[in-house]
Design a protein around this motif. Structure first.
Motif, PDB file in Angstrom:
ATOM      1  N   ASP A  61       0.817  -1.218   0.000  1.00  0.00           N
ATOM      2  CA  ASP A  61       0.000   0.000   0.000  1.00  0.00           C
ATOM      3  C   ASP A  61       0.847   1.263   0.000  1.00  0.00           C
ATOM      4  O   ASP A  61       0.443   2.290  -0.536  1.00  0.00           O
ATOM      5  CB  ASP A  61      -0.922   0.032   1.227  1.00  0.00           C
ATOM      6  CG  ASP A  61      -2.183  -0.791   1.047  1.00  0.00           C
ATOM      7  OD1 ASP A  61      -2.638  -0.955  -0.102  1.00  0.00           O
ATOM      8  OD2 ASP A  61      -2.717  -1.263   2.068  1.00  0.00           O
ATOM      9  N   GLU A  62       2.003   1.208   0.631  1.00  0.00           N
ATOM     10  CA  GLU A  62       2.863   2.379   0.791  1.00  0.00           C
ATOM     11  C   GLU A  62       3.947   2.486  -0.284  1.00  0.00           C
ATOM     12  O   GLU A  62       4.895   3.255  -0.143  1.00  0.00           O
ATOM     13  CB  GLU A  62       3.519   2.359   2.175  1.00  0.00           C
ATOM     14  CG  GLU A  62       2.532   2.487   3.307  1.00  0.00           C
ATOM     15  CD  GLU A  62       3.153   2.370   4.685  1.00  0.00           C
ATOM     16  OE1 GLU A  62       2.503   2.816   5.638  1.00  0.00           O
ATOM     17  OE2 GLU A  62       4.279   1.828   4.803  1.00  0.00           O
ATOM     18  N   SER A  63       3.797   1.726  -1.372  1.00  0.00           N
ATOM     19  CA  SER A  63       4.793   1.734  -2.442  1.00  0.00           C
ATOM     20  C   SER A  63       4.230   2.390  -3.701  1.00  0.00           C
ATOM     21  O   SER A  63       3.041   2.307  -3.977  1.00  0.00           O
ATOM     22  CB  SER A  63       5.232   0.305  -2.770  1.00  0.00           C
ATOM     23  OG  SER A  63       5.880  -0.274  -1.661  1.00  0.00           O
ATOM     24  N   GLN A  64       5.123   3.026  -4.437  1.00  0.00           N
ATOM     25  CA  GLN A  64       4.738   3.665  -5.693  1.00  0.00           C
ATOM     26  C   GLN A  64       4.785   2.690  -6.864  1.00  0.00           C
ATOM     27  O   GLN A  64       4.040   2.834  -7.820  1.00  0.00           O
ATOM     28  CB  GLN A  64       5.675   4.835  -5.991  1.00  0.00           C
ATOM     29  CG  GLN A  64       5.591   5.948  -4.982  1.00  0.00           C
ATOM     30  CD  GLN A  64       6.641   7.023  -5.238  1.00  0.00           C
ATOM     31  OE1 GLN A  64       7.066   7.246  -6.358  1.00  0.00           O
ATOM     32  NE2 GLN A  64       7.056   7.686  -4.170  1.00  0.00           N
ATOM     33  N   ILE A  65       5.677   1.709  -6.751  1.00  0.00           N
ATOM     34  CA  ILE A  65       5.903   0.745  -7.832  1.00  0.00           C
ATOM     35  C   ILE A  65       6.035  -0.639  -7.218  1.00  0.00           C
ATOM     36  O   ILE A  65       6.590  -0.782  -6.131  1.00  0.00           O
ATOM     37  CB  ILE A  65       7.213   1.077  -8.591  1.00  0.00           C
ATOM     38  CG1 ILE A  65       7.110   2.454  -9.274  1.00  0.00           C
ATOM     39  CG2 ILE A  65       7.570  -0.007  -9.613  1.00  0.00           C
ATOM     40  CD1 ILE A  65       8.453   2.969  -9.786  1.00  0.00           C
ATOM     41  N   ALA A  66       5.545  -1.640  -7.921  1.00  0.00           N
ATOM     42  CA  ALA A  66       5.784  -3.035  -7.528  1.00  0.00           C
ATOM     43  C   ALA A  66       6.515  -3.726  -8.675  1.00  0.00           C
ATOM     44  O   ALA A  66       6.124  -3.597  -9.835  1.00  0.00           O
ATOM     45  CB  ALA A  66       4.476  -3.751  -7.239  1.00  0.00           C
ATOM     46  N   ILE A  67       7.579  -4.409  -8.332  1.00  0.00           N
ATOM     47  CA  ILE A  67       8.290  -5.256  -9.281  1.00  0.00           C
ATOM     48  C   ILE A  67       8.048  -6.690  -8.835  1.00  0.00           C
ATOM     49  O   ILE A  67       8.355  -7.048  -7.699  1.00  0.00           O
ATOM     50  CB  ILE A  67       9.801  -4.955  -9.317  1.00  0.00           C
ATOM     51  CG1 ILE A  67      10.047  -3.524  -9.802  1.00  0.00           C
ATOM     52  CG2 ILE A  67      10.531  -5.962 -10.211  1.00  0.00           C
ATOM     53  CD1 ILE A  67      11.510  -3.093  -9.774  1.00  0.00           C
TER      54      ILE A  67
END
Length: 158
Positions: free
Chosen positions: A63-69
């Protein structure tokens, strides 16, 4: 609204991966490369503190991330944990336009889309545990399919 969303963001990137497959080789290189560029990256071995509740902490980090890899590797789908992360990531992509970048590490997107190979084997094992028509397995299959249609990077060797 965008500024309030940005203020909630703690991490630039959340890394989703199957530890046994990539933690001690590819993932370490990726994490170091991101870190050297000043990209604040959530990886459980670095950010998860002892004594914390694992699942809620991981979901909050997404939830607190701008990007997911997402590093899709041979045994990614064998982990219900990875699959739960994947569902959360896909939900966040739909709800708040989380940027999602898949890396297909020695697997093809088609293996996720129409589960075959190790992905089919993993889902069959999950079905035997949770039931053939279980909600969990259906959610995981849908998330895998959705992710397989995202433009990503194939990583074969090296």
């Amino acid at each position: 609204m965008a500024s309030s969303l940005k203020s909630k963001m703690k991490y630039h990137v959340f890394l989703s991966f199957r530890g046994e497959d990539v933690r001690n080789n590819f993932l370490g290189h990726l994490y170091r490369a991101l870190d050297q560029k000043g990209i604040y990256t959530y990886v459980d071995s670095e950010e998860l503190r002892k004594g914390e509740q694992i699942v809620p902490t991981l979901m909050k980090a997404i939830d607190e991330s701008q990007i997911a890899i997402i590093v899709f590797s041979k045994d990614y789908a064998s982990s219900w944990w990875c699959l739960e992360e994947l569902v959360k990531i896909i939900d966040c992509k739909k709800e708040r336009d989380l940027m999602v970048f898949p890396l297909f590490y020695k697997v093809e997107p088609g293996e996720l889309r129409t589960p075959r190979g190790s992905y089919r084997d993993a889902l069959v094992k999950h079905e035997s545990k949770y039931g053939k028509d279980s909600k969990e397995v259906k959610r995981w299959e849908k998330a895998l399919s959705d992710a397989s249609y995202l433009s990503g990077w194939p990583l074969k060797d090296g």
